[in-house]
Design a protein around this motif. Structure first.
Motif, short mmCIF file in Angstrom:
data_model
loop_
_atom_site.label_atom_id
_atom_site.label_comp_id
_atom_site.label_asym_id
_atom_site.label_seq_id
_atom_site.Cartn_x
_atom_site.Cartn_y
_atom_site.Cartn_z
N LEU A 128 0.80 -1.10 0.02
CA LEU A 128 -0.12 -0.05 0.05
C LEU A 128 0.87 1.32 0.00
CD1 LEU A 128 -3.00 0.84 0.04
CD2 LEU A 128 -2.67 0.70 2.69
N ALA A 129 1.81 1.54 0.83
CA ALA A 129 2.81 2.30 1.07
C ALA A 129 3.53 2.53 -0.44
CB ALA A 129 3.85 2.25 1.91
N LEU A 130 4.03 1.37 -0.93
CA LEU A 130 4.74 1.66 -2.30
C LEU A 130 3.99 2.16 -3.51
CD1 LEU A 130 7.63 0.92 -3.63
CD2 LEU A 130 6.66 -1.46 -4.09
N GLY A 131 2.48 1.41 -3.29
CA GLY A 131 1.74 2.11 -4.38
C GLY A 131 1.37 3.34 -4.30
N THR A 132 1.39 4.03 -2.92
CA THR A 132 1.00 5.36 -3.01
C THR A 132 2.17 6.24 -3.29
OG1 THR A 132 -0.34 4.88 -0.96
CG2 THR A 132 0.27 7.18 -1.11
N VAL A 133 3.45 5.76 -2.98
CA VAL A 133 4.39 6.59 -3.33
C VAL A 133 4.76 6.46 -4.82
CG1 VAL A 133 7.14 6.40 -3.38
CG2 VAL A 133 5.76 6.11 -1.25
N GLY A 134 4.55 5.22 -5.47
CA GLY A 134 4.47 4.97 -6.87
C GLY A 134 3.55 5.82 -7.79
N LEU A 135 2.50 5.95 -7.26
CA LEU A 135 1.45 6.85 -7.68
C LEU A 135 1.82 8.38 -7.79
CD1 LEU A 135 -1.43 7.03 -9.09
CD2 LEU A 135 -2.35 7.34 -6.92
N LYS A 136 2.39 8.75 -6.71
CA LYS A 136 2.93 10.19 -6.57
C LYS A 136 4.14 10.45 -7.77
CE LYS A 136 0.65 11.97 -3.32
NZ LYS A 136 0.04 13.32 -3.34
N VAL A 137 5.17 9.50 -7.89
CA VAL A 137 6.03 9.44 -8.69
C VAL A 137 5.60 9.47 -10.22
CG1 VAL A 137 8.00 8.21 -9.71
CG2 VAL A 137 7.65 8.49 -7.17
N LEU A 138 4.47 8.63 -10.35
CA LEU A 138 4.04 8.58 -11.96
C LEU A 138 3.37 9.69 -12.16
CD1 LEU A 138 2.86 5.00 -11.83
CD2 LEU A 138 4.86 5.81 -12.94
N THR A 139 2.74 10.36 -11.48
CA THR A 139 1.94 11.71 -11.66
C THR A 139 2.75 13.08 -11.20
OG1 THR A 139 0.92 11.78 -9.44
CG2 THR A 139 -0.26 10.72 -11.37
N SER A 140 4.07 13.06 -11.22
CA SER A 140 4.92 14.19 -10.91
C SER A 140 5.15 14.94 -12.23
CB SER A 140 6.31 13.76 -10.38
OG SER A 140 7.00 13.04 -11.18
N LYS A 141 5.65 16.13 -12.17
CA LYS A 141 5.87 16.83 -13.30
C LYS A 141 7.13 16.22 -14.20
CE LYS A 141 4.34 21.30 -11.70
NZ LYS A 141 4.78 22.80 -11.40
N ASP A 142 8.01 15.64 -13.46
CA ASP A 142 9.12 15.14 -14.14
C ASP A 142 8.78 13.86 -15.01
OD1 ASP A 142 10.99 17.11 -13.36
OD2 ASP A 142 11.59 15.90 -11.40
N ALA A 143 7.78 13.16 -14.41
CA ALA A 143 7.28 11.96 -15.06
C ALA A 143 6.45 12.10 -16.25
CB ALA A 143 6.44 11.13 -14.11
N LYS A 144 5.72 13.42 -16.30
CA LYS A 144 4.92 13.70 -17.20
C LYS A 144 5.70 14.28 -18.29
CE LYS A 144 0.97 14.91 -14.52
NZ LYS A 144 -0.17 15.85 -14.38
N LYS A 145 7.00 14.81 -18.17
CA LYS A 145 7.90 15.16 -18.94
C LYS A 145 8.38 14.01 -20.09
CE LYS A 145 9.51 19.66 -17.22
NZ LYS A 145 10.49 20.38 -16.50
N VAL A 146 8.81 13.08 -19.15
CA VAL A 146 9.31 11.77 -19.65
C VAL A 146 8.06 11.06 -20.76
CG1 VAL A 146 10.06 9.51 -19.22
CG2 VAL A 146 11.13 11.32 -17.76
N TYR A 147 6.95 11.00 -20.27
CA TYR A 147 6.00 10.63 -20.95
C TYR A 147 5.80 11.38 -22.14
CZ TYR A 147 4.47 8.83 -16.38
OH TYR A 147 4.56 8.10 -14.99
N ALA A 148 5.89 12.50 -22.14
CA ALA A 148 5.75 13.63 -23.42
C ALA A 148 6.78 13.21 -24.34
CB ALA A 148 5.86 15.02 -23.16
N ASN A 149 7.85 12.98 -23.80
CA ASN A 149 9.20 12.73 -24.67
C ASN A 149 8.83 11.28 -25.54
OD1 ASN A 149 10.73 14.98 -24.73
ND2 ASN A 149 11.59 14.53 -22.54
N VAL A 150 8.54 10.36 -24.75
CA VAL A 150 8.27 9.09 -25.25
C VAL A 150 7.30 9.13 -26.44
CG1 VAL A 150 7.52 6.66 -24.58
CG2 VAL A 150 9.21 7.71 -23.11
N VAL A 151 6.18 9.68 -26.09
CA VAL A 151 5.19 9.85 -26.92
C VAL A 151 5.47 10.49 -28.23
CG1 VAL A 151 2.87 10.77 -27.32
CG2 VAL A 151 3.10 9.78 -25.37
N ALA A 152 6.47 11.66 -28.04
CA ALA A 152 7.02 12.36 -29.06
C ALA A 152 7.75 11.33 -29.97
CB ALA A 152 7.95 13.67 -28.68
N ALA A 153 8.72 10.79 -29.50
CA ALA A 153 9.47 9.74 -30.17
C ALA A 153 8.76 8.65 -30.86
CB ALA A 153 10.43 9.07 -28.96
N GLY A 154 7.68 8.07 -30.28
CA GLY A 154 6.52 7.30 -30.86
C GLY A 154 6.09 8.04 -32.14
#
Length: 92
Positions: free
Chosen positions: A19-45
């Motif tokens: 539960l703790a790991l899931g909560t932390v993971g969710l915070k990491v996945l929705t962070s601004k840095d993660a969104k930048k990574v997602y945008a770069n991956v989608v752009a490469a695709g």
């Protein structure tokens, strides 16, 4: 006094850790840095898709040209065979 089953405590601890790991993971996945990574991956695709589509269009154009050449060759061959058959029948 307390009759605690070690196996149940182990499962409860694993659940709490998950539960703790899931909560932390969710915070990491929705962070601004993660969104930048997602945008770069989608752009490469998207770039990869565009490149593949350009290559497919070139191959399609080339294959159309090859098909036209092949049909022309076959038509010439049919005409030559017909001419050859006429010559053979005239000789008999």
């Amino acid at each position: 006094m307390f009759n605690i089953d070690k196996n149940k405590v182990k499962h409860a601890n694993l659940f709490a850790a998950g539960l703790a790991l899931g909560t932390v993971g969710l915070k990491v996945l929705t962070s601004k840095d993660a969104k930048k990574v997602y945008a770069n991956v989608v752009a490469a695709g998207i770039r990869a898709k565009d490149s593949i589509m350009q290559t497919a269009e070139k191959v399609q154009a080339s294959s159309g040209s090859i098909l036209a050449d092949a049909q022309e060759i076959n038509e010439k061959r049919r005409q030559d065979e017909a001419l050859f058959e006429e010559e053979e029948s005239d000789e008999k």
